[in-house]
Design a protein around this motif. Sequence first.
Motif, PDB file in Angstrom:
ATOM      1  N   ILE A   1     -29.256 -66.321  47.071  1.00 33.62           N
ATOM      2  CA  ILE A   1     -30.288 -65.621  46.294  1.00 33.62           C
ATOM      3  C   ILE A   1     -29.875 -64.154  46.335  1.00 33.62           C
ATOM      4  O   ILE A   1     -29.644 -63.599  47.415  1.00 33.62           O
ATOM      5  CB  ILE A   1     -31.693 -65.775  46.924  1.00 33.62           C
ATOM      6  N   LYS A   2     -29.753 -63.540  45.121  1.00 30.85           N
ATOM      7  CA  LYS A   2     -29.260 -62.167  45.085  1.00 30.85           C
ATOM      8  C   LYS A   2     -30.300 -61.227  44.480  1.00 30.85           C
ATOM      9  O   LYS A   2     -30.990 -61.615  43.534  1.00 30.85           O
ATOM     10  CB  LYS A   2     -27.973 -62.094  44.255  1.00 30.85           C
ATOM     11  N   HIS A   3     -30.397 -60.049  45.038  1.00 27.28           N
ATOM     12  CA  HIS A   3     -31.286 -59.017  44.485  1.00 27.28           C
ATOM     13  C   HIS A   3     -30.500 -57.721  44.335  1.00 27.28           C
ATOM     14  O   HIS A   3     -29.609 -57.450  45.138  1.00 27.28           O
ATOM     15  CB  HIS A   3     -32.489 -58.798  45.412  1.00 27.28           C
ATOM     16  N   ASP A   4     -30.874 -56.970  43.336  1.00 26.18           N
ATOM     17  CA  ASP A   4     -30.161 -55.721  43.014  1.00 26.18           C
ATOM     18  C   ASP A   4     -31.210 -54.626  42.829  1.00 26.18           C
ATOM     19  O   ASP A   4     -31.522 -54.217  41.728  1.00 26.18           O
ATOM     20  CB  ASP A   4     -29.354 -55.964  41.720  1.00 26.18           C
ATOM     21  N   VAL A   5     -31.745 -54.199  43.970  1.00 24.83           N
ATOM     22  CA  VAL A   5     -32.913 -53.326  43.950  1.00 24.83           C
ATOM     23  C   VAL A   5     -32.503 -51.875  44.130  1.00 24.83           C
ATOM     24  O   VAL A   5     -31.519 -51.578  44.811  1.00 24.83           O
ATOM     25  CB  VAL A   5     -33.830 -53.803  45.118  1.00 24.83           C
ATOM     26  N   SER A   6     -33.245 -50.957  43.516  1.00 28.52           N
ATOM     27  CA  SER A   6     -33.070 -49.544  43.900  1.00 28.52           C
ATOM     28  C   SER A   6     -34.429 -48.967  44.251  1.00 28.52           C
ATOM     29  O   SER A   6     -35.444 -49.348  43.667  1.00 28.52           O
ATOM     30  CB  SER A   6     -32.415 -48.730  42.793  1.00 28.52           C
ATOM     31  N   VAL A   7     -34.405 -48.073  45.223  1.00 27.37           N
ATOM     32  CA  VAL A   7     -35.621 -47.358  45.630  1.00 27.37           C
ATOM     33  C   VAL A   7     -35.231 -45.893  45.851  1.00 27.37           C
ATOM     34  O   VAL A   7     -34.043 -45.580  45.986  1.00 27.37           O
ATOM     35  CB  VAL A   7     -36.235 -47.951  46.942  1.00 27.37           C
ATOM     36  N   PRO A   8     -36.218 -44.993  45.896  1.00 32.81           N
ATOM     37  CA  PRO A   8     -35.871 -43.604  46.212  1.00 32.81           C
ATOM     38  C   PRO A   8     -35.150 -43.537  47.561  1.00 32.81           C
ATOM     39  O   PRO A   8     -35.386 -44.386  48.439  1.00 32.81           O
ATOM     40  CB  PRO A   8     -37.243 -42.911  46.281  1.00 32.81           C
ATOM     41  N   LEU A   9     -34.305 -42.530  47.713  1.00 29.63           N
ATOM     42  CA  LEU A   9     -33.467 -42.481  48.923  1.00 29.63           C
ATOM     43  C   LEU A   9     -34.306 -42.480  50.202  1.00 29.63           C
ATOM     44  O   LEU A   9     -33.916 -43.089  51.202  1.00 29.63           O
ATOM     45  CB  LEU A   9     -32.557 -41.251  48.893  1.00 29.63           C
ATOM     46  N   ASP A  10     -35.479 -41.847  50.159  1.00 34.20           N
ATOM     47  CA  ASP A  10     -36.276 -41.795  51.397  1.00 34.20           C
ATOM     48  C   ASP A  10     -37.059 -43.090  51.640  1.00 34.20           C
ATOM     49  O   ASP A  10     -37.821 -43.178  52.596  1.00 34.20           O
ATOM     50  CB  ASP A  10     -37.205 -40.567  51.413  1.00 34.20           C
ATOM     51  N   ALA A  11     -36.851 -44.099  50.780  1.00 32.21           N
ATOM     52  CA  ALA A  11     -37.535 -45.385  50.987  1.00 32.21           C
ATOM     53  C   ALA A  11     -36.543 -46.517  51.278  1.00 32.21           C
ATOM     54  O   ALA A  11     -36.948 -47.669  51.421  1.00 32.21           O
ATOM     55  CB  ALA A  11     -38.375 -45.726  49.755  1.00 32.21           C
ATOM     56  N   VAL A  12     -35.252 -46.198  51.364  1.00 35.94           N
ATOM     57  CA  VAL A  12     -34.244 -47.257  51.555  1.00 35.94           C
ATOM     58  C   VAL A  12     -34.475 -47.998  52.873  1.00 35.94           C
ATOM     59  O   VAL A  12     -34.452 -49.234  52.932  1.00 35.94           O
ATOM     60  CB  VAL A  12     -32.804 -46.676  51.495  1.00 35.94           C
TER      61      VAL A  12
ATOM     62  N   GLY B   1     -26.003 -44.839  49.141  1.00 39.13           N
ATOM     63  CA  GLY B   1     -25.995 -43.437  48.713  1.00 39.13           C
ATOM     64  C   GLY B   1     -26.728 -43.249  47.394  1.00 39.13           C
ATOM     65  O   GLY B   1     -27.166 -42.144  47.060  1.00 39.13           O
ATOM     66  N   ASP B   2     -26.877 -44.323  46.611  1.00 41.54           N
ATOM     67  CA  ASP B   2     -27.649 -44.267  45.353  1.00 41.54           C
ATOM     68  C   ASP B   2     -29.015 -44.926  45.514  1.00 41.54           C
ATOM     69  O   ASP B   2     -29.708 -45.162  44.512  1.00 41.54           O
ATOM     70  CB  ASP B   2     -26.950 -45.060  44.231  1.00 41.54           C
ATOM     71  N   GLY B   3     -29.372 -45.351  46.725  1.00 38.55           N
ATOM     72  CA  GLY B   3     -30.634 -46.083  46.913  1.00 38.55           C
ATOM     73  C   GLY B   3     -30.582 -47.489  46.362  1.00 38.55           C
ATOM     74  O   GLY B   3     -31.614 -48.104  46.109  1.00 38.55           O
ATOM     75  N   ASN B   4     -29.365 -48.034  46.178  1.00 38.63           N
ATOM     76  CA  ASN B   4     -29.193 -49.354  45.547  1.00 38.63           C
ATOM     77  C   ASN B   4     -28.743 -50.378  46.599  1.00 38.63           C
ATOM     78  O   ASN B   4     -27.634 -50.299  47.115  1.00 38.63           O
ATOM     79  CB  ASN B   4     -28.146 -49.210  44.444  1.00 38.63           C
ATOM     80  N   ILE B   5     -29.659 -51.312  46.903  1.00 37.48           N
ATOM     81  CA  ILE B   5     -29.368 -52.310  47.935  1.00 37.48           C
ATOM     82  C   ILE B   5     -29.295 -53.702  47.315  1.00 37.48           C
ATOM     83  O   ILE B   5     -30.201 -54.107  46.584  1.00 37.48           O
ATOM     84  CB  ILE B   5     -30.482 -52.311  49.023  1.00 37.48           C
ATOM     85  N   HIS B   6     -28.216 -54.431  47.617  1.00 38.69           N
ATOM     86  CA  HIS B   6     -28.142 -55.841  47.250  1.00 38.69           C
ATOM     87  C   HIS B   6     -28.703 -56.619  48.443  1.00 38.69           C
ATOM     88  O   HIS B   6     -28.006 -56.856  49.433  1.00 38.69           O
ATOM     89  CB  HIS B   6     -26.706 -56.258  46.945  1.00 38.69           C
ATOM     90  N   ALA B   7     -29.986 -56.948  48.341  1.00 38.98           N
ATOM     91  CA  ALA B   7     -30.678 -57.653  49.430  1.00 38.98           C
ATOM     92  C   ALA B   7     -30.504 -59.141  49.176  1.00 38.98           C
ATOM     93  O   ALA B   7     -31.330 -59.763  48.510  1.00 38.98           O
ATOM     94  CB  ALA B   7     -32.144 -57.250  49.444  1.00 38.98           C
ATOM     95  N   ASN B   8     -29.420 -59.688  49.699  1.00 37.65           N
ATOM     96  CA  ASN B   8     -29.066 -61.080  49.383  1.00 37.65           C
ATOM     97  C   ASN B   8     -29.426 -62.012  50.531  1.00 37.65           C
ATOM     98  O   ASN B   8     -29.537 -61.591  51.682  1.00 37.65           O
ATOM     99  CB  ASN B   8     -27.561 -61.175  49.098  1.00 37.65           C
TER     100      ASN B   8
ATOM    101  N   ILE C   1     -39.659 -59.880  47.200  1.00 38.43           N
ATOM    102  CA  ILE C   1     -38.712 -58.766  47.414  1.00 38.43           C
ATOM    103  C   ILE C   1     -38.929 -57.701  46.333  1.00 38.43           C
ATOM    104  O   ILE C   1     -38.924 -56.494  46.598  1.00 38.43           O
ATOM    105  CB  ILE C   1     -37.245 -59.289  47.376  1.00 38.43           C
ATOM    106  N   HIS C   2     -39.137 -58.155  45.114  1.00 37.50           N
ATOM    107  CA  HIS C   2     -39.363 -57.202  44.027  1.00 37.50           C
ATOM    108  C   HIS C   2     -40.700 -56.464  44.204  1.00 37.50           C
ATOM    109  O   HIS C   2     -40.800 -55.279  43.874  1.00 37.50           O
ATOM    110  CB  HIS C   2     -39.277 -57.918  42.673  1.00 37.50           C
ATOM    111  N   ASP C   3     -41.695 -57.165  44.752  1.00 37.39           N
ATOM    112  CA  ASP C   3     -42.974 -56.485  45.046  1.00 37.39           C
ATOM    113  C   ASP C   3     -42.751 -55.344  46.040  1.00 37.39           C
ATOM    114  O   ASP C   3     -43.329 -54.260  45.892  1.00 37.39           O
ATOM    115  CB  ASP C   3     -43.985 -57.467  45.677  1.00 37.39           C
ATOM    116  N   ILE C   4     -41.934 -55.617  47.051  1.00 35.83           N
ATOM    117  CA  ILE C   4     -41.672 -54.583  48.068  1.00 35.83           C
ATOM    118  C   ILE C   4     -41.010 -53.372  47.401  1.00 35.83           C
ATOM    119  O   ILE C   4     -41.395 -52.227  47.622  1.00 35.83           O
ATOM    120  CB  ILE C   4     -40.779 -55.138  49.208  1.00 35.83           C
ATOM    121  N   ALA C   5     -40.012 -53.664  46.562  1.00 33.07           N
ATOM    122  CA  ALA C   5     -39.316 -52.560  45.879  1.00 33.07           C
ATOM    123  C   ALA C   5     -40.296 -51.784  44.999  1.00 33.07           C
ATOM    124  O   ALA C   5     -40.318 -50.540  45.009  1.00 33.07           O
ATOM    125  CB  ALA C   5     -38.164 -53.106  45.041  1.00 33.07           C
ATOM    126  N   GLU C   6     -41.112 -52.521  44.244  1.00 35.06           N
ATOM    127  CA  GLU C   6     -42.043 -51.867  43.322  1.00 35.06           C
ATOM    128  C   GLU C   6     -43.042 -50.991  44.088  1.00 35.06           C
ATOM    129  O   GLU C   6     -43.326 -49.863  43.677  1.00 35.06           O
ATOM    130  CB  GLU C   6     -42.765 -52.944  42.515  1.00 35.06           C
TER     131      GLU C   6
END
Length: 470
Positions: A337-348, A375-382, A404-409
Amino acid sequence: MALLERLRDLLGPSGFVADGEDRAPFERDWTGVYRGEALAVAMPSAVDELRAVVRLAAEAGIAIVPQGGNTGMCAGAVPRERSLLLSTKRLDAIRSVDPRDWSVTAEAGVVLADLQAAAQSVDRFFPLRLGSEGSATIGGLVSTNAGGTRAVRYGVMRDLVLGLEVVLPDGRLWNGLSRLRKDVTGYDLRHLFIGAEGTLGIVTAATLRLYPAEPAIASAFCGVPSVASAMEFLDIARQKSCDAIVTFEIMSKPCIDLAAAHVDGVRRPLAGEHRWHVLVEIAAHDGAARLESCLVGAMERGVVADAVIAQSLADAAGFWRIREGVVEAQPRLGLSIKHDVSVPLDAVAAFCERAEAEMRRRLPASIPLFLGHCGDGNIHANLAQARTPADIFTASTARLTAAIHDIAEALGGSISAEHGIGFKKRDEFLARTDPVEFDLMSRIKRALDPADKMNPGVLMPPMQQREAAE
Ligand code: FAD
Ligand code: 2HG
Ligand code: ZN
């Protein structure tokens, strides 16, 4: 004459594939999970030919699915409901490389590695880097607004595009191949097509920015106690290196274990065990000194526990073998299961902590594999299946992804940082998008593609579904 015969006449045997077995490689994505059936595969070798294909398909009312290298992560290039698959493979000319203008113009089917080599041949650098660069094409990279491992310094594809050439759904050609850095005459149309995933037209060529060749690269592989430490290390490294960081990638411990167990030639760079790892690179003439000063600063603050600096290109290649090997080896642990989430840097850090806890709570016998471009706030939470039975893992996928998407949102993030929406995330995208924003997107789609024949069902629901909802 029927559409297929007309296409065969137009394209000849090397540009047209109708036979089922020959079509097969175009009809499934690289994971093998998503499959479809195309009426045929058209492979035009010139822009005029491509325009004729689009006109013929429009006359016959047949939908088109554009495909480049077929390395996409969201099933956006897989044919659906017997559409015509349009491959840009043969549209592969580099039209010009202009070192004095610091730009290059390449057709859609040019493979990224070939474009990088063309830039290098004139002592210039094209900075987009990703694990699929031996197959991904310029058209696909533009259409997904790809990111990759150097975006922390040079930005994403959108930041690198100066101009575009696009064949519209009615077969007209928009020549927007500008080489200008500054131009404020009207709406900037290129941005509509970047990241549009083939839903508004077919990108046939792009003019892209070039950069000076990178001076010596200093690379380090670091063990860090937590994601919060990694992010503090990023702050220190940006300050101390005068922002010369070109890569800042994170990997959780199970990623390193996976690569060490399953990827040929991988050696663990660090002696001890660490919960998290950072691969950091600095491009500067005095890169080694700057890197050392970053590491000293980070170790004094306790945010880096151990680190090894590459002493040779082979050492650095070994670090990258681990990073890229994780993606290659994930199938060794079963389903993914793959996720491609980004969050602000202070929320990574908060995202990683909550997402990992959610995975462990729902599927404790599976293995979270967190990696990405932190470094871009982009995590592949797999998540790798491991010891969870396949039926339970599959049945849990949609709910886990939503969680997982709820957490990111909730942290102000996005459900797709760099892979796009495609077919895979379409319904989640629709459910989570602000209605005003979605309405604007629907209007744009309808204005450019009123018959809904450009990659229908990707990114947006098919037209009938959109109209029924209005
Ligand atoms: P395809 O997969 O063929 O198509 C992707 C989408 O673009 C589809 O919707 C398709 O219809 C559309 N499209 C393709 N060509 C055109 C065109 N000419 N005009 C209009 N629409 C078009 N992505 C990242 O962003 N960062 C990474 O670090 C990264 N690493 C990867 C590593 C591996 C090992 C793999 C397999 C993939 C990785 N990707 C990454 C994902 C993928 O490589 C990118 O999404 C890439 O941009 C896809 O390019 P492609 O040519 O293969 O496009
Ligand atoms: C990468 O960063 C790619 O290597 C793929 O975007 C990530 O497999 C993944 O989830
Ligand atoms: Zn990535």
